[in-house]
Design a protein around this motif. Structure first.
Motif, PDB file in Angstrom:
ATOM      1  N   HIS A   7     -27.599  11.304   2.443  1.00  0.00           N
ATOM      2  CA  HIS A   7     -27.838  10.164   1.544  1.00  0.00           C
ATOM      3  C   HIS A   7     -27.886  10.605   0.083  1.00  0.00           C
ATOM      4  CE1 HIS A   7     -29.254   6.249   0.255  1.00  0.00           C
ATOM      5  NE2 HIS A   7     -30.312   6.802  -0.332  1.00  0.00           N
ATOM      6  N   THR A   8     -27.184   9.866  -0.752  1.00  0.00           N
ATOM      7  CA  THR A   8     -27.300  10.002  -2.201  1.00  0.00           C
ATOM      8  C   THR A   8     -27.706   8.652  -2.777  1.00  0.00           C
ATOM      9  OG1 THR A   8     -24.925   9.548  -2.436  1.00  0.00           O
ATOM     10  CG2 THR A   8     -25.613  11.862  -2.441  1.00  0.00           C
ATOM     11  N   SER A   9     -28.221   8.676  -3.977  1.00  0.00           N
ATOM     12  CA  SER A   9     -28.534   7.435  -4.688  1.00  0.00           C
ATOM     13  C   SER A   9     -28.681   7.753  -6.165  1.00  0.00           C
ATOM     14  CB  SER A   9     -29.825   6.810  -4.151  1.00  0.00           C
ATOM     15  OG  SER A   9     -30.014   5.515  -4.692  1.00  0.00           O
ATOM     16  N   ASP A  10     -28.475   6.739  -6.991  1.00  0.00           N
ATOM     17  CA  ASP A  10     -28.713   6.866  -8.431  1.00  0.00           C
ATOM     18  C   ASP A  10     -27.894   7.995  -9.050  1.00  0.00           C
ATOM     19  OD1 ASP A  10     -31.279   4.970  -9.087  1.00  0.00           O
ATOM     20  OD2 ASP A  10     -31.337   5.756  -7.048  1.00  0.00           O
ATOM     21  N   LEU A  11     -26.635   8.074  -8.659  1.00  0.00           N
ATOM     22  CA  LEU A  11     -25.749   9.084  -9.252  1.00  0.00           C
ATOM     23  C   LEU A  11     -25.482   8.791 -10.723  1.00  0.00           C
ATOM     24  CD1 LEU A  11     -23.168   9.529  -6.357  1.00  0.00           C
ATOM     25  CD2 LEU A  11     -25.066  11.036  -6.952  1.00  0.00           C
ATOM     26  N   HIS A  12     -25.482   7.517 -11.101  1.00  0.00           N
ATOM     27  CA  HIS A  12     -25.345   7.107 -12.495  1.00  0.00           C
ATOM     28  C   HIS A  12     -24.138   7.736 -13.191  1.00  0.00           C
ATOM     29  CE1 HIS A  12     -28.881   4.580 -12.927  1.00  0.00           C
ATOM     30  NE2 HIS A  12     -29.570   5.469 -12.218  1.00  0.00           N
ATOM     31  N   GLY A  13     -23.050   7.884 -12.446  1.00  0.00           N
ATOM     32  CA  GLY A  13     -21.834   8.415 -13.059  1.00  0.00           C
ATOM     33  C   GLY A  13     -21.836   9.909 -13.275  1.00  0.00           C
ATOM     34  N   ASP A  47     -24.964   5.810   0.539  1.00  0.00           N
ATOM     35  CA  ASP A  47     -25.327   5.840  -0.883  1.00  0.00           C
ATOM     36  C   ASP A  47     -26.118   4.584  -1.222  1.00  0.00           C
ATOM     37  OD1 ASP A  47     -24.779   7.246  -3.641  1.00  0.00           O
ATOM     38  OD2 ASP A  47     -24.558   5.088  -3.956  1.00  0.00           O
ATOM     39  N   GLY A  48     -27.124   4.760  -2.088  1.00  0.00           N
ATOM     40  CA  GLY A  48     -28.057   3.688  -2.414  1.00  0.00           C
ATOM     41  C   GLY A  48     -27.813   2.984  -3.721  1.00  0.00           C
ATOM     42  N   GLY A  49     -26.662   3.194  -4.357  1.00  0.00           N
ATOM     43  CA  GLY A  49     -26.333   2.417  -5.551  1.00  0.00           C
ATOM     44  C   GLY A  49     -26.725   3.057  -6.860  1.00  0.00           C
ATOM     45  N   ASP A  50     -26.515   2.297  -7.948  1.00  0.00           N
ATOM     46  CA  ASP A  50     -26.583   2.797  -9.323  1.00  0.00           C
ATOM     47  C   ASP A  50     -25.551   3.906  -9.513  1.00  0.00           C
ATOM     48  OD1 ASP A  50     -28.443   0.974 -10.121  1.00  0.00           O
ATOM     49  OD2 ASP A  50     -29.976   2.416 -10.693  1.00  0.00           O
ATOM     50  N   ILE A  51     -24.320   3.549  -9.279  1.00  0.00           N
ATOM     51  CA  ILE A  51     -23.186   4.460  -9.396  1.00  0.00           C
ATOM     52  C   ILE A  51     -22.456   4.270 -10.723  1.00  0.00           C
ATOM     53  CG2 ILE A  51     -20.908   5.034  -8.430  1.00  0.00           C
ATOM     54  CD1 ILE A  51     -23.176   5.905  -6.670  1.00  0.00           C
ATOM     55  N   PRO A 238     -33.491  12.442  -5.704  1.00  0.00           N
ATOM     56  CA  PRO A 238     -33.484  12.475  -7.170  1.00  0.00           C
ATOM     57  C   PRO A 238     -32.148  12.001  -7.718  1.00  0.00           C
ATOM     58  CG  PRO A 238     -33.336  14.696  -6.277  1.00  0.00           C
ATOM     59  CD  PRO A 238     -33.579  13.781  -5.110  1.00  0.00           C
ATOM     60  N   ALA A 239     -32.118  11.754  -9.015  1.00  0.00           N
ATOM     61  CA  ALA A 239     -30.951  11.117  -9.645  1.00  0.00           C
ATOM     62  C   ALA A 239     -29.880  12.121 -10.049  1.00  0.00           C
ATOM     63  CB  ALA A 239     -31.410  10.334 -10.877  1.00  0.00           C
ATOM     64  N   ASN A 240     -28.725  11.552 -10.432  1.00  0.00           N
ATOM     65  CA  ASN A 240     -27.645  12.268 -11.124  1.00  0.00           C
ATOM     66  C   ASN A 240     -26.980  13.355 -10.292  1.00  0.00           C
ATOM     67  OD1 ASN A 240     -28.570  10.617 -13.138  1.00  0.00           O
ATOM     68  ND2 ASN A 240     -29.388  12.240 -14.424  1.00  0.00           N
ATOM     69  N   GLY A 241     -27.043  13.221  -8.966  1.00  0.00           N
ATOM     70  CA  GLY A 241     -26.373  14.196  -8.113  1.00  0.00           C
ATOM     71  C   GLY A 241     -27.033  15.553  -8.101  1.00  0.00           C
ATOM     72  N   SER A 242     -28.339  15.600  -8.414  1.00  0.00           N
ATOM     73  CA  SER A 242     -29.023  16.898  -8.413  1.00  0.00           C
ATOM     74  C   SER A 242     -29.348  17.357  -7.000  1.00  0.00           C
ATOM     75  CB  SER A 242     -30.301  16.832  -9.247  1.00  0.00           C
ATOM     76  OG  SER A 242     -31.179  15.845  -8.767  1.00  0.00           O
ATOM     77  N   LYS A 243     -29.482  16.405  -6.068  1.00  0.00           N
ATOM     78  CA  LYS A 243     -29.700  16.739  -4.654  1.00  0.00           C
ATOM     79  C   LYS A 243     -29.267  15.556  -3.798  1.00  0.00           C
ATOM     80  CE  LYS A 243     -33.602  19.974  -5.047  1.00  0.00           C
ATOM     81  NZ  LYS A 243     -34.998  20.241  -4.638  1.00  0.00           N
ATOM     82  N   ALA A 244     -28.949  15.839  -2.538  1.00  0.00           N
ATOM     83  CA  ALA A 244     -28.739  14.803  -1.531  1.00  0.00           C
ATOM     84  C   ALA A 244     -29.762  15.017  -0.421  1.00  0.00           C
ATOM     85  CB  ALA A 244     -27.323  14.877  -0.964  1.00  0.00           C
ATOM     86  N   ALA A 245     -30.118  13.953   0.259  1.00  0.00           N
ATOM     87  CA  ALA A 245     -31.039  14.055   1.385  1.00  0.00           C
ATOM     88  C   ALA A 245     -30.257  14.218   2.678  1.00  0.00           C
ATOM     89  CB  ALA A 245     -31.918  12.817   1.470  1.00  0.00           C
TER      90      ALA A 245
END
Length: 479
Positions: A7-13, A47-51, A238-245
């Motif tokens: 799972h990823t989320s909040d990658l924010h580009g 993925d949980g959005g905020d892409i 955490p955000a910005n692709g720093s980690k995935a679960a």
């Protein structure tokens, strides 16, 4: 049989290995995470959005290219929901993204009134005879934050009720294991169970306690979390692709193990495919746009809150120049770069990092005082000044402290909140409760977000469509 859910989320580009504060390669970003992800028939990527919004890459793609590119970068995702920031760039941009995604959109509390975007409440994936249910919801505070024109085609309904309906549907399908992809966070401390917020922005704790999803995959708060709430495993990345679960599920026993995946530097097919776009982004950011008399840099947050900020003053002056308002407020993102003497596009976009537009409201002296009292709840005093815990937990919210310009005021932050602000002066004259002023702020704050309920029903004098970052860029380019 072991099912792996990544799972990823909040990658924010943030796809490439950079934070865009400079051109240096750093061990971060979604495409670097993919170097540590092996996908097979027993693996589901969510993925949980905020892409679509948040980074300089995302801004450049929105301004010059198409969200089709971002959908292609996210091609490995199997199931996803939307985040509140995915609505920021309007209906068509979001529609293009969804139409080009290979994964399935699940979002039980959003309806496209035109019928062009298909929001399924849930999906079912069968693996080795096991039926895996996946539902999705987004925080309904989208209705509070988002510009009205961006929601014209959408109806965003109650988050909890949407999740409940989706779960009821999954149970009728006789699923074996149910997952909720939730763009929202947790209103409780997961260790103690203590409630941290009374609002409904984040309801992950309630979703876990009152519904019986096996697994909640959350986002929005940008925190690294893996803990049980009752029998439900609660995850957040955490955000910005720093980690995935990574959640490993024994489908026979429903036992789960959670861990986090780190990025790994190195090339892959998608990095190679979009390397030229990334180079154009970096070049665009380094274009000089002005020469200032000096650097305007952020300082220690306590110092800025107590003494003020030249950087905030400069932004406020530009907002006053653009709108002609009496008073201006601005805030800073949790991480900013500041404006260098030899100013570039990068400096501006990394200093004003929000997709906000500008609003001018009419405010009276009594309401202005209430806003100042709320604002300075940011500081606690117990012999020394420090940032209040409510701005740090459950997530950092430094962006909910505003810097005021155009007024002077006397404050005593050793007193309790509600009694801290004494005289307020406008152009040297003491402000009375019934005096009225024009106040410029961003559209996020104008909704009352961040505890500023006193702004909600103020009369709107002027609403500007241009994003604040564009206003700043235009100002500097014309110096």
């Amino acid at each position: 049989m072991i099912l792996k859910i990544i799972h990823t989320s909040d990658l924010h580009g943030y796809f490439f290995p950079t934070d865009y504060l400079d051109r240096k390669e750093k061990n971060t970003g979604y495409l670097s995470l993919l170097n540590n992800i092996a996908k097979d028939d027993h693996t589901i990527l969510t993925d949980g959005g905020d892409i679509l919004q948040g980074s300089s890459f995302a801004y450049y793609v929105k301004e010059n290219l198409s969200s089709e590119i971002i959908a292609d970068i996210m091609q490995n995702v199997d199931y996803y929901t939307l985040g509140n920031h995915d609505f920021n760039y309007g209906y068509d941009y979001l529609k293009t993204y969804v139409e080009n995604m290979k994964g399935k959109l699940v979002c039980a509390n959003v309806i496209d009134k035109t019928g062009k975007i298909n929001f399924e409440p849930y999906a079912i994936k069968e693996i080795d005879g096991h039926k895996i249910g996946l539902a999705g919801v987004v925080t309904d505070w989208v209705n509070l934050w988002e510009r009205k024109e961006n929601l014209v085609n959408f109806e965003v309904t109650d988050t909890f009720e949407g999740a409940k309906r989706a779960l009821d549907g999954l149970k009728k399908e006789n699923t074996d294991f149910n997952i909720l992809i939730y763009h929202g966070g947790y209103e409780i401390d997961l260790e103690s169970g203590k409630k941290l917020s009374e609002t409904t922005e984040n309801i992950g704790g309630r979703l876990a306690k009152e519904l019986d999803f096996n697994l909640i995959l959350a986002g929005h708060q940008h925190m690294e979390i893996a803990a049980y709430i009752g029998k439900t495993l609660a995850i957040e990345t955490p955000a910005n692709g720093s980690k995935a679960a990574l959640v490993e599920v024994n489908l026979a026993t429903k036992e789960m193990q959670a861990s986090f995946i780190e990025p790994k530097l190195g090339d892959n097919a998608l990095i190679e495919k979009y390397k030229d776009v990334e180079e154009k982004v970096q070049d665009y950011l380094d274009v000089p746009i002005a020469r200032l008399s000096r650097d305007y840099l952020p300082e220690d947050r306590i110092k800025m809150a107590l003494k003020g900020s030249d950087l905030a003053d400069l932004i406020n002056k530009i907002q006053l120049d653009y709108t002609g308002a009496d008073i201006s407020i601005t805030s800073f993102a949790n991480v900013i770069s500041g404006l260098k003497k030899n100013l570039t596009t990068r400096d501006v976009l990394n200093t004003y990092r929000f997709p906000n537009t500008t609003v001018v409201l009419e405010i009276d002296g009594k309401t202005l005082r209430a806003a100042l009292e709320q604002n300075f709840s940011y500081i606690e005093y117990d012999g020394t000044y420090k940032i209040s815990k409510k701005f740090l937990e459950p997530k950092e919210e430094h962006y909910n402290f505003d810097y005021f310009y155009g007024i002077d005021f006397e404050k005593d932050l050793t007193k309790k909140v509600g009694e801290r602000i004494d005289k307020i002066l406008f152009k040297g004259k003491e402000v009375k409760d019934k005096d009225t002023f024009s106040l410029v702020m961003n559209n996020y704050r104008a909704t009352g977000a961040g505890g500023f309920d006193m702004y909600k029903n103020l009369r709107v004098i002027k609403n500007y469509d241009k994003e604040t970052s564009e206003i700043l860029l235009d100002y500097f380019r014309n110096l």
